[in-house]
Every structure is written in C-alpha cells, then in structure tokens.
Design an enzyme around this catalytic site. Structure first.
Site, PDB file in Angstrom:
ATOM      1  N   GLU A   2      12.102  66.043  45.662  1.00  0.00           N
ATOM      2  CA  GLU A   2      10.634  66.045  45.704  1.00  0.00           C
ATOM      3  C   GLU A   2      10.057  67.427  45.459  1.00  0.00           C
ATOM      4  OE1 GLU A   2       8.078  63.746  48.155  1.00  0.00           O
ATOM      5  OE2 GLU A   2       9.770  62.777  49.153  1.00  0.00           O
ATOM      6  N   ARG A   3       9.152  67.510  44.508  1.00  0.00           N
ATOM      7  CA  ARG A   3       8.416  68.750  44.286  1.00  0.00           C
ATOM      8  C   ARG A   3       7.552  69.016  45.516  1.00  0.00           C
ATOM      9  NH1 ARG A   3       3.129  67.142  40.638  1.00  0.00           N
ATOM     10  NH2 ARG A   3       2.403  65.514  42.047  1.00  0.00           N
ATOM     11  N   CYS A  13      11.623  58.511  49.219  1.00  0.00           N
ATOM     12  CA  CYS A  13      10.350  58.826  48.551  1.00  0.00           C
ATOM     13  C   CYS A  13       9.747  57.524  48.055  1.00  0.00           C
ATOM     14  CB  CYS A  13      10.584  59.790  47.390  1.00  0.00           C
ATOM     15  SG  CYS A  13       9.104  60.100  46.393  1.00  0.00           S
ATOM     16  N   GLY A  14       8.620  57.130  48.628  1.00  0.00           N
ATOM     17  CA  GLY A  14       8.031  55.819  48.340  1.00  0.00           C
ATOM     18  C   GLY A  14       7.599  55.623  46.903  1.00  0.00           C
ATOM     19  N   THR A  15       6.835  56.586  46.361  1.00  0.00           N
ATOM     20  CA  THR A  15       6.397  56.441  44.969  1.00  0.00           C
ATOM     21  C   THR A  15       7.580  56.594  44.016  1.00  0.00           C
ATOM     22  OG1 THR A  15       5.771  58.788  44.883  1.00  0.00           O
ATOM     23  CG2 THR A  15       4.027  57.182  45.409  1.00  0.00           C
ATOM     24  N   CYS A  54       1.357  59.723  48.238  1.00  0.00           N
ATOM     25  CA  CYS A  54       2.664  59.645  48.899  1.00  0.00           C
ATOM     26  C   CYS A  54       2.826  58.232  49.445  1.00  0.00           C
ATOM     27  CB  CYS A  54       2.743  60.667  50.030  1.00  0.00           C
ATOM     28  SG  CYS A  54       4.260  60.588  50.989  1.00  0.00           S
ATOM     29  N   ASN A  79      11.466  59.716  55.707  1.00  0.00           N
ATOM     30  CA  ASN A  79      10.435  60.585  55.134  1.00  0.00           C
ATOM     31  C   ASN A  79       9.449  60.869  56.261  1.00  0.00           C
ATOM     32  OD1 ASN A  79       8.635  60.199  51.943  1.00  0.00           O
ATOM     33  ND2 ASN A  79       9.486  61.994  52.902  1.00  0.00           N
ATOM     34  N   ASN A 139       1.925  68.526  50.668  1.00  0.00           N
ATOM     35  CA  ASN A 139       3.363  68.722  50.737  1.00  0.00           C
ATOM     36  C   ASN A 139       3.689  69.827  51.730  1.00  0.00           C
ATOM     37  OD1 ASN A 139       4.561  66.810  48.968  1.00  0.00           O
ATOM     38  ND2 ASN A 139       3.940  68.021  47.187  1.00  0.00           N
ATOM     39  N   ASN A 182       5.448  56.589  51.207  1.00  0.00           N
ATOM     40  CA  ASN A 182       5.856  56.461  52.604  1.00  0.00           C
ATOM     41  C   ASN A 182       4.806  57.057  53.541  1.00  0.00           C
ATOM     42  OD1 ASN A 182       8.337  55.127  52.234  1.00  0.00           O
ATOM     43  ND2 ASN A 182       9.375  57.051  51.767  1.00  0.00           N
TER      44      ASN A 182
END
Length: 260
Positions: free
Chosen positions: A186-187, A196-198, A74, A13, A65, A76
């Site tokens: 991811e949006r 994607c961390g979350t 975010c 990421n 983003n 990461n």
C-alpha cells in the site's frame, strides 16, 4: 488537548477512528496523524479515519494514510467506519449511507460481525490490461499482478519498485474458479498490509475481466489475505461493473484518549 480515539480493524487492516463532527480535531496537522499511526511512539495504525457531518448522508468519511496525507477511498476503512457510526448512534438502521472522497457509498451491517460496503461503479473501458499487469481504479488506483507461489513473493521489495508512491500493488494467485489469494503493498503506508479492501476488489475484477475466474451461484468470489477472508460480489452489465460489494469481518479493538 485531550483527544478521544477508537481503534478498529477489518481483516487486519487497522485504523484509528476519530469523531470530528464537532470540528475540534486539526485536520490539516498531518504530522499529528503520522505520530498517531506510529507503532512505536503512537497508537499504531495503517491509517486515520475522521467521521464528519454530511448534509445529505449519515456521515462523511475522510481518510489519511499513515504518512499523514489525505488519501483516496479505503475499503476496509469504510467498513470500519460503518461499524463505528453504528456505535456512535448516528443511525439505528443496519443500512448506512455515507460519502467519501470518491462519492456516495452504502454499508450493510450483517450478522456475525460481517459488514458489506458498496464500492463505486467501474467502467470497463477504464481497465488497462497488458501482458504483465492489469491497472484499474476501485476508489483507489491499483496495479494487479498475477503470480504463482504467492507466499514466496517479497511484496515490500517488488511492490516498492512498482509503486513509487503513486499506486497500490497487488500480487494475486488464483486458487480456484472463484477463489483468490491476495497480498498488497500500500502506498502511503509504504509497506505490505494484512489486507486492502479496494485492492482485493480490484484483484477480483481484474481476474474476472481476464477470464481467470468465474462466479458461483451467489455471485461471490472468496479472497484469502494475511489478515483473513473476504468476499466480493458484483454485476457486469454492458460496459459497467456495478453493485460491487466488499464483505468481511470488522472488530472494535479498544478506545482511549491521548494528549495532542
């Protein structure tokens, strides 16, 4: 104007990180951030992170983003921001406190390039469980789907149908009692990212809440992504998931400057 930038990645990421403590970067110029993230005509990244001053914490992290719009937390990116703040000399300690759009966070710099990020607490009542999916917010909203043969999933096609710009979509395969494989649409990026961390954190909590996994003695869950391996640990107490930590590698890639 000449602008210095730093490129970091956390399990694939990748982010452009800008030091804006002197307020020289035009934060509302969303087209600038879109150009910077463009992988053909710009620097290339999944997102932009601005490091700003904060009166009560080591720094404030503002995240955009790759579509140029300010976004939610975010995971990461937060881990990369922790590494960057140490590089800047904002603090000499290996425990760092910062603030983001969703509130206060703590980061821990460990050995071997690993960085842990403390994410916000999650009320169990806020987790929506249906027969087809689980929805929860771990700093960003996530739609979690449990699948088989995850390598065969068309993440972009299926994720785009579900997301419609409003939610991140995670496809999760259970590999063992405390191991997962996760792929995320991811949006804002409008594509699959390598990690994607979350989303990984949401996938772990969704799997645990639906009793698909259990914890080991260290209370760690291991997650494999296209960009590498991460670990999530947490405590479940009464009606709350707390002490949620996302741990994984962070790498400084390069620095440079660009005319804006």
């Amino acid at each position: 104007m000449k602008m210095d930038f730093f490129k970091y990645q956390g399990t694939g990421n990748d982010f452009i990180i800008l030091d804006n403590r002197k307020k020289k970067i035009p934060e509302e110029d969303h087209s600038l951030f879109t150009r910077l993230c463009d992988r053909h005509f710009g620097i290339g990244a999944d997102g932009i992170i601005l490091i700003k001053n904060d009166p009560s914490r080591d720094f404030y992290m503002k995240y955009y983003n790759s579509d140029g719009k300010e976004s939610t937390m975010c995971g990461n990116g937060g881990r990369c921001a922790i590494a960057f703040s140490k590089k800047l000399g904002i603090t000499k300690k290996n425990k760092i406190y910062f603030r983001a759009i969703d509130g206060d966070h703590c980061g821990i710099i460990q050995d071997h390039g690993l960085i842990s990020l403390n994410l916000i607490d999650l009320e169990i009542d806020m987790i929506k469980i249906s027969q087809k999916y689980v929805f929860l917010n771990t700093g960003s909203p996530h739609h979690v789907l449990f699948v088989k043969n995850i390598k065969e999933i068309d993440v972009c096609k299926q994720g785009r149908k579900i997301s419609k710009g409003g939610v991140n979509v995670n496809f999760v395969e259970i590999s063992g009692k405390n191991t997962l494989q996760v792929r995320t649409y991811e949006r804002g990026v409008e594509n699959e990212t390598l990690s994607c961390g979350t989303g990984i954190t949401a996938s772990v909590l969704a799997a645990y809440e639906t009793e698909k996994i259990s914890l080991d003695k260290e209370k760690n869950v291991s997650i494999s992504t296209l960009g590498g391996k991460l670990w999530v640990s947490f405590e479940k107490k009464n009606n709350l998931y707390k002490e949620i930590y996302l741990t994984g590698s962070v790498q400084f890639i390069f620095k440079g400057w660009i005319h804006i």
